[in-house]
Write an enzyme that holds these catalytic residues in place. Structure first.
Site, PDB file in Angstrom:
ATOM      1  N   GLY A   1      -2.009   4.660  -4.130  1.00  0.00           N
ATOM      2  CA  GLY A   1      -2.741   3.411  -4.343  1.00  0.00           C
ATOM      3  C   GLY A   1      -1.972   2.190  -3.899  1.00  0.00           C
ATOM      4  O   GLY A   1      -1.287   2.226  -2.871  1.00  0.00           O
TER       5      GLY A   1
ATOM      6  N   GLY B   1      -5.829   0.135   5.674  1.00  0.00           N
ATOM      7  CA  GLY B   1      -5.047  -1.062   5.376  1.00  0.00           C
ATOM      8  C   GLY B   1      -5.790  -2.337   5.754  1.00  0.00           C
ATOM      9  O   GLY B   1      -5.689  -3.358   5.055  1.00  0.00           O
ATOM     10  N   ASP B   2      -6.549  -2.298   6.847  1.00  0.00           N
ATOM     11  CA  ASP B   2      -7.312  -3.475   7.279  1.00  0.00           C
ATOM     12  C   ASP B   2      -8.445  -3.752   6.289  1.00  0.00           C
ATOM     13  O   ASP B   2      -8.748  -4.909   5.988  1.00  0.00           O
ATOM     14  CB  ASP B   2      -7.869  -3.266   8.692  1.00  0.00           C
ATOM     15  CG  ASP B   2      -6.754  -2.962   9.695  1.00  0.00           C
ATOM     16  OD1 ASP B   2      -5.630  -3.479   9.506  1.00  0.00           O
ATOM     17  OD2 ASP B   2      -7.002  -2.206  10.642  1.00  0.00           O
TER      18      ASP B   2
ATOM     19  N   GLY C   1      -0.127   4.581   0.116  1.00  0.00           N
ATOM     20  CA  GLY C   1      -0.850   5.795   0.514  1.00  0.00           C
ATOM     21  C   GLY C   1      -1.697   6.308  -0.639  1.00  0.00           C
ATOM     22  O   GLY C   1      -2.425   5.543  -1.265  1.00  0.00           O
TER      23      GLY C   1
ATOM     24  N   SER D   1       0.860  -1.189   0.000  1.00  0.00           N
ATOM     25  CA  SER D   1       0.000   0.000   0.000  1.00  0.00           C
ATOM     26  C   SER D   1       0.893   1.235   0.000  1.00  0.00           C
ATOM     27  O   SER D   1       1.821   1.347   0.805  1.00  0.00           O
ATOM     28  CB  SER D   1      -0.955  -0.016   1.194  1.00  0.00           C
ATOM     29  OG  SER D   1      -0.250  -0.219   2.392  1.00  0.00           O
TER      30      SER D   1
END
Lengths: 324, 324
Positions: free
Chosen positions: B238, B264-265, B235, B233
């Site tokens: 993308g 993120g989860d 930020g 990831s």
């Protein structure tokens, strides 16, 4: 037995972080938990001074259960008193009334770099009218079960009438139990009118309720509004006592560096213990000042340094400053 | 059923204050509590997507009891789904292992003036060796009870071996269950060597474990170290996917303003749901990007905006950027 009332008890959490940076993420280095709210702090100091103390107020939810477990642990006889000259700790008896809402938390974040604390206080649970009625039954029962003095401490949780402390002051007076009120704002204003034996505002609280910033004039104004005696805490300037018989000031001789958290609660414990031991007013004031200073000097917030207390107590000068 | 593992679960508290001022005292305006820790967040999103999910890890003490009560509440069927096009929420089954130590808290302090959050994370309880053994029995049992995929999420609590995730990856591979690892530092480094099917580091975590800051090179390095696939990831840039078959990038077309907590989860939940639904890799990546963006856009931290997700999903461009 001394009774302390904490209507908005709290589970006090202290977090130590290397440095508090707003908007950053922090790993907390150390967590401590203890029963909080002014009346519970007063009870802990009274117990350390050897007094039997009962606490009432409200507790509920998982946080309330944690608070009561910590209280039960704190009330256990200390095992390390051997060889010291401190009094045997008194017992703290739990007479808290269970609420449906959960006891609030407070979080104190200690910045280890500066030593300063940032405080976050949850508002507390909403108290239902029937819970307040249940509390009043418990409270009036305790007043008639050997209570020598009662302290009413701290803010009101949501849902309680703003005149709650006035009601509690009146009940204590009816039962013939000396009553100390330590709160602020409108609950203090209403409470004063019910004629408590003693109020213990700080300078700001006293100014807020009397409209007078000069402490001696403000304390006299608080007496005219109903308090039989006023002890005003003036920070590093010590404390001012005004009764029907006169006015006194007391302060420790030297400036203190440390954490003032809980110093006011220790002062309340000093005043109450002096009352039930029948000490003259100037001696009660000296005890309050010494205990307060010993709390500022203690490494853990809200505890008091027993050795410092023993050393400071004989050295607190109490000077008469007026005729009351 | 999808299994998520949260070894260092948390009771997440969010405090709203008008303005956070270091070293001042704050009245918290609003308190919210929810089950926290990455694997529990992933499970909540999976349930909202309609997947049956089981959570395991550790919970203990009064805070653990609160967490489990909240989890049971969150797992109840939603009563307000009428008239919406969202899938029926799936169930979250609690298979947490009880510990003697109390579950940690995290406190997020939202400054209402700036909108920024200051985060305070307790370290978590010490896990005893016999508690780790009890967890391993639960975990290996669950892997053989219809688990279609497993996600291993977050930091390790004190007391666990640094190779804990490597052990869990190996057990999943032995049981033939696809395994996603979302952690950082040495636990990630050790975990990679056990050959997980997928890792989902952010750019910083990926650089930390590979020593390479350029994301495509770093992701390829992570594959050489053992991961079958890597989703990094990046930020607002993308996400980057690298598998044996190639490399893809995907991002939402517009810049997003909002709270990235939990994004993120949500991405992990998107990747896992795509896996068990048998979607091709680029579609899994698009789902992860859209869910992540819908989480940033949601008013409550860690929730996702279902309408934004439905709107964004068809508009996420996925571009091949290399040959893996």
């Amino acid at each position: 037995m001394i009774l302390t009332v904490t209507l908005n008890a709290a589970l006090d959490l202290t977090y130590r972080v290397p440095r508090l940076t707003p908007h950053a993420s922090h790993r907390v280095r150390d967590v401590s938990e203890r029963p909080g709210g002014k009346g519970l702090n007063v009870a802990r100091v009274l117990a350390a001074l050897g007094h039997r103390t009962t606490v009432t107020g409200f507790a509920g939810g998982d946080t309330g259960r944690q608070l009561r477990a910590l209280l039960a642990g704190a009330a256990a006889p200390a095992g390390d008193a051997e060889g010291t000259t401190e009094p045997e700790p008194g017992r703290v008896t739990d007479a808290l009334v269970t609420t449906a809402g959960a006891t609030r938390r407070t979080v104190g974040v200690v910045d280890e770099h500066t030593g300063d604390t940032t405080q976050l206080n949850e508002p507390g649970p909403h108290i239902a009218p029937e819970e307040w009625q249940a509390f009043l039954r418990t409270y009036t029962g305790l007043l008639r079960q050997g209570t020598e003095a009662v302290a009413l401490c701290g803010s009101l949780p949501p849902g309680l009438p703003v005149g709650a402390y006035a009601t509690l002051v009146k009940e204590a007076r009816t039962a013939g139990v000396p009553v100390l009120l330590d709160t602020s704002g409108e609950p203090l204003r209403r409470g004063l009118a019910a004629r408590p034996d003693l109020v213990k505002p700080n300078a700001e609280e006293l100014a807020g309720v009397t409209g007078t910033t000069e402490p001696l004039r403000a304390a006299r104004a608080a007496r005219r509004r109903g308090a039989r005696a006023v002890v005003a805490s003036l920070g590093s300037d010590g404390m001012l006592l005004v009764t029907a018989d006169g006015a006194w000031r007391a302060a420790v001789p030297q400036r203190l560096a440390g954490n003032p958290t809980g110093a006011g609660d220790s002062a309340v414990a000093g005043l109450l213990s002096g009352l039930v031991e029948g000490l003259p007013w100037p001696d009660r004031l000296a005890r309050a000042v010494a205990l307060s200073a010993a709390t500022v000097l203690a490494p853990a917030a809200g505890e008091f340094d027993a050795a410092a207390y023993a050393r400071l107590l004989p050295s607190v000068p109490v000077e008469q400053t007026g005729t009351g």
